[in-house]
Enzyme design. Structure first.
Site, PDB file in Angstrom:
ATOM      1  N   ASP A   8     -13.922  -3.825  14.623  1.00 18.09           N
ATOM      2  CA  ASP A   8     -15.134  -4.464  15.117  1.00 18.09           C
ATOM      3  C   ASP A   8     -15.301  -5.759  14.311  1.00 18.09           C
ATOM      4  O   ASP A   8     -14.619  -5.966  13.297  1.00 18.09           O
ATOM      5  CB  ASP A   8     -16.325  -3.523  14.919  1.00 18.09           C
ATOM      6  CG  ASP A   8     -17.627  -4.096  15.463  1.00 18.09           C
ATOM      7  OD1 ASP A   8     -17.575  -4.789  16.488  1.00 18.09           O
ATOM      8  OD2 ASP A   8     -18.672  -3.866  14.838  1.00 18.09           O
ATOM      9  N   ASP A  32     -18.823  -7.684  13.672  1.00 14.00           N
ATOM     10  CA  ASP A  32     -20.046  -7.744  12.881  1.00 14.00           C
ATOM     11  C   ASP A  32     -20.124  -6.599  11.890  1.00 14.00           C
ATOM     12  O   ASP A  32     -19.984  -5.430  12.239  1.00 14.00           O
ATOM     13  CB  ASP A  32     -21.272  -7.710  13.806  1.00 14.00           C
ATOM     14  CG  ASP A  32     -21.388  -8.960  14.647  1.00 14.00           C
ATOM     15  OD1 ASP A  32     -21.515 -10.048  14.073  1.00 14.00           O
ATOM     16  OD2 ASP A  32     -21.316  -8.839  15.889  1.00 14.00           O
TER      17      ASP A  32
END
Length: 546
Positions: free
Chosen positions: A108, A110
């Site tokens: 991922d 963030d």
């Protein structure tokens, strides 16, 4: 929300003073087992008492033990220095993981690859409250609210019926010192009147909303401030509508791009540069691993952030995209894992999406949307050889864990919480707490209800007051309002810990912590603790013998 599970006999991954990493090396763990066995024997002897003593004698004896213990509460014993230390940068294992079997690493963006400063929570909070006032017509006085970084922690629950912010333990019971209505902490009486025995049953759990990701700090703080505003103004309100409005405002901040624009406009304020990130990714590539990026964020935001994060890296002059075999943005997780949405090729220069069918995922292209089914069909990457790193337990990790991927939870606050647990002052308080718990158990097991006179009541009161003081001291070392993220004030694992254990094969504070482990490392699931591998009980005998 299912909180019932079978307790697993686990063993903690302890690390010596040199921080031998994550339980891969077993010498420190064996040493701790011998240490624990000796401590357990000492505690067993200490808890024995004579059967022929009268209740009054027992109470006097327990009072004497209590007074003796309090004298030792003024000095941290030397024995604490001999206890193994935990590694803040370690990898903690819920399910066995052989790194040599992992061929594909997914990330991922963030709070996984990108690290943010505390300023981001202020930005999200301010943008969300402005949306509440300007678009949803909340009172203009709400614009005066300020984000309080000392108030929320991750893993809280919001009761949409009562408006309470709750901290739950591993089994779904309300933490008595972690229940707030607005900014007011509820009393035990109020908690009992609402939740009875404090256990939140299955029939009630659907009313709770879990606040699990890193963006929930702003959300939890705004919920508490809005509720407190309505209470102070003596305005009636529906707690479920408060949540819906605030959640809508938070989602607007993300989906509208306001937060993205704010971050990119001043990346030095919001993004934390990480010199180890590039080295970690290049190390994986050098070992022949496949890398992919799977994020809900739009490409322009990821591109701007990655350029900023890597701009000072002297050994990297090419595009960050060269590090990844597949780049997927706006993936719409968690729907990505269950939907049949097709991939669309994104034109970086024109900011447009192609309509042609995607039959291959190429390293020099960027893709939007898509689904796990198509991803697996195209790449042919088998589930057990893939590990995915993410910070959101539901959006990032629940889908991959059910699809057969291995999962790694990135929990940034883990570093600080382990450092607190390693500190002698915290361990001292924990040992004191266990002494008081033992004395309370001894007192209540010794004296029958008919024999509980004023002497008994006085001692019971004093023990409980001492226990409250110690619990409060330990709690404030983590967070003054809700305490530790992984633990309740009584040392039980939290509901957040439950979800970590359920959806994460391993967890650590940063992806690059994997650099400290050899590529063929076999990360073992501990077997002789209650739940979480990074938690350790400090024995009360350290104060009895120290």
């Amino acid at each position: 929300m299912a909180f019932l599970r079978r307790l697993l006999p686990l063993r903690p991954s302890f690390l010596g003073a040199n921080y031998a990493y994550g339980g891969v090396l077993g010498g420190t763990c064996n040493e701790f087992r011998r240490y624990s066995a000796r401590v357990a024997s000492e505690e067993t002897r200490a808890l024995k008492f004579e059967d022929d003593q009268l209740p009054g004698d027992e109470i006097s004896e327990i009072r004497r033990e209590f007074n003796d213990a309090k004298q030792r509460f003024f000095k941290i014993p030397e024995g604490l220095k001999d206890m193994p230390k935990l590694n803040p940068h370690g990898i903690y294992v819920n399910k066995n993981l052989r790194l040599e079997e992992i061929q594909v690493y997914g990330f991922d963006y963030d709070y996984t690859l990108a690290h943010y400063s505390a300023n981001l929570q202020n930005l999200i909070y301010d943008l969300a409250k402005e949306h509440l006032v300007n678009e949803l017509k909340y009172p203009e006085t709400c614009l005066e609210f300020k984000y309080d970084y000392t108030f929320p922690i991750r893993g809280l629950s919001y009761d949409q019926l009562t408006g309470y912010l709750l901290k739950l333990d591993f089994f779904g019971s309300v933490e008595p010192d972690g229940c707030y209505f607005g900014r007011r902490k509820l009393t035990n009486k109020e908690i009992r009147e609402t939740y009875g025995t404090r256990r939140v049953g299955r029939d009630y759990a659907h009313r709770l909303v879990s606040l699990m990701d890193f963006f929930c700090f702003s959300e939890a703080c705004l919920i508490a401030d809005i509720v407190q505003h309505f209470v102070d103004a003596k305005l009636e309100f529906d707690a479920s509508y408060v949540y819906q409005d605030i959640n809508r405002a938070i989602q607007h901040v993300h989906r509208s791009g306001l937060a993205h624009q704010g971050i990119l406009s001043d990346p030095h304020k919001y993004l934390v540069k990480n010199t180890e990130l590039l080295r970690f990714l290049k190390m994986l590539k050098g070992k022949g691993k496949k890398l992919f990026l799977l994020t809900n964020s739009p490409f322009y935001f990821v591109d701007g952030g990655m350029q900023f994060l890597l701009e000072d890296s002297q050994d990297h002059s090419d595009s960050w995209r060269d590090l990844f075999d597949v780049v997927i943005a706006k993936a719409n997780k968690p729907d990505f894992y269950t939907s049949d949405h097709p991939f669309r090729c994104y034109d970086v220069e024109r900011d447009t999406l192609a309509f042609t069918k995607v039959d291959a995922l190429l390293p020099d292209k960027v893709y939007y949307h898509g689904c796990l089914k198509s991803f697996l069909q195209i790449t042919k990457w088998l589930g057990p050889e893939v590990i995915y790193f993410g910070d959101h337990l539901f959006s990032d990790l629940r889908g991959p864990s059910r699809a057969g991927w291995r999962t790694a939870a990135i929990i940034h606050e883990l570093e600080n919480e382990i450092r607190v647990q390693n500190d002698d002052s915290y361990r001292f308080e924990q040992a004191k707490f266990h002494i008081i718990q033992e004395l309370l158990g001894k007192l209540q097991a010794t004296v029958t209800s008919e024999q509980r006179n004023e002497t008994y009541k006085s001692l019971l009161f004093d023990l409980n007051e001492e226990r409250k003081k110690i619990r409060s001291s330990m709690k404030k070392m983590f967070n003054r309002s809700f305490g530790a993220t992984f633990l309740t004030d009584t040392g039980q694992e939290s509901a957040f810990a439950y979800h970590i254990h359920q959806y994460a094969d391993v967890y650590t504070s940063k992806p690059e912590n994997f650099m400290f482990y050899p590529p063929e490392a076999w990360l073992h699931e501990p077997f002789d603790i209650k739940i979480m591998p990074h938690n350790v009980k400090v024995p009360s005998s350290l104060l009895k013998t120290g």
